[in-house]
Design a protein around this motif. Structure first.
Motif, PDB file in Angstrom:
ATOM      1  N   HIS A   1       8.541  15.057  24.700  1.00  0.00           N
ATOM      2  CA  HIS A   1       9.270  14.820  23.456  1.00  0.00           C
ATOM      3  C   HIS A   1      10.668  15.440  23.525  1.00  0.00           C
ATOM      4  CE1 HIS A   1       9.881  14.047  19.214  1.00  0.00           C
ATOM      5  NE2 HIS A   1      10.232  15.305  19.052  1.00  0.00           N
ATOM      6  N   VAL A   2      10.758  16.641  24.104  1.00  0.00           N
ATOM      7  CA  VAL A   2      12.049  17.304  24.232  1.00  0.00           C
ATOM      8  C   VAL A   2      12.975  16.461  25.111  1.00  0.00           C
ATOM      9  CG1 VAL A   2      13.207  19.327  25.216  1.00  0.00           C
ATOM     10  CG2 VAL A   2      11.188  19.620  23.781  1.00  0.00           C
ATOM     11  N   ARG A   3      12.433  15.901  26.179  1.00  0.00           N
ATOM     12  CA  ARG A   3      13.253  15.079  27.078  1.00  0.00           C
ATOM     13  C   ARG A   3      13.650  13.762  26.431  1.00  0.00           C
ATOM     14  NH1 ARG A   3       9.325  16.406  31.106  1.00  0.00           N
ATOM     15  NH2 ARG A   3       8.521  14.304  30.906  1.00  0.00           N
ATOM     16  N   ARG A   4      12.730  13.142  25.713  1.00  0.00           N
ATOM     17  CA  ARG A   4      12.966  11.800  25.172  1.00  0.00           C
ATOM     18  C   ARG A   4      13.649  11.798  23.817  1.00  0.00           C
ATOM     19  NH1 ARG A   4       7.109   9.168  26.489  1.00  0.00           N
ATOM     20  NH2 ARG A   4       7.315   9.215  28.745  1.00  0.00           N
TER      21      ARG A   4
END
Length: 169
Positions: free
Chosen positions: A71-74
């Motif tokens: 989620h942090v990456r996307r």
């Protein structure tokens, strides 16, 4: 009744609560719990020991950590039809809603290690020993993280006393 079903089925409500506390998105939480149950069923014969609950919660915990990293990456995806509603917003109309929001923000501000043990102990009611097995740390570390997490929550909520979270040992 199949022993696999008898061991896992009673855990589902707690797994869903734990995932929803982490993700705050019921649909995504149900998806992660489904993935957890699939892994638990698929790896049933690979488990070690007789304790099923810590083993299944450990699977869910690891999936939630992986989901958070993704989620942090996307970033956050918002359906287009909801953009106007999110942009407009509305003020809270009840004190309970404000306190709830503040508590969720304070929980989000905690380090992941503290938030995890607080949720497992306070929301799910797991004993400290089972929490230690779920997160893979010594019992003393769990106790320390719970204490530091409660103290940090009290500071974040700007209250003079510690939050009244249930302590299960």
């Amino acid at each position: 009744m199949d022993p696999l079903v008898a061991a896992i089925e009673p855990l589902i409500p707690g797994l869903r609560r734990y995932a929803r506390s982490w993700l705050r998105d019921p649909a995504m939480a149900d998806d992660v719990v489904q993935d957890c149950l699939e892994r638990a069923v698929g790896r049933w014969r690979q488990r070690r020991g007789a304790e099923v609950r810590p083993w299944v919660y450990a699977i869910l915990h690891n999936l939630l950590v992986d989901h958070k990293r993704q989620h942090v990456r996307r970033g956050t995806a918002v359906p287009l039809h909801l953009v106007d509603e999110l942009a407009l917003g509305r003020p809270a109309d009840q004190d309970a809603g404000l306190h709830h929001r503040d508590l969720l923000r304070a929980l989000d501000a905690l380090p992941e290690e503290q938030r995890t043990v607080l949720l497992l102990v306070s929301v799910e009611g797991l004993p400290y020993a089972e929490v230690a097995a779920v997160v893979g740390v010594p019992l003393g570390t769990v106790m320390s993280r719970v204490s530091r997490g409660r103290d940090r929550l009290a500071i974040l909520l700007r209250e003079g006393e510690r939050p009244r979270l249930r302590s299960v040992q």
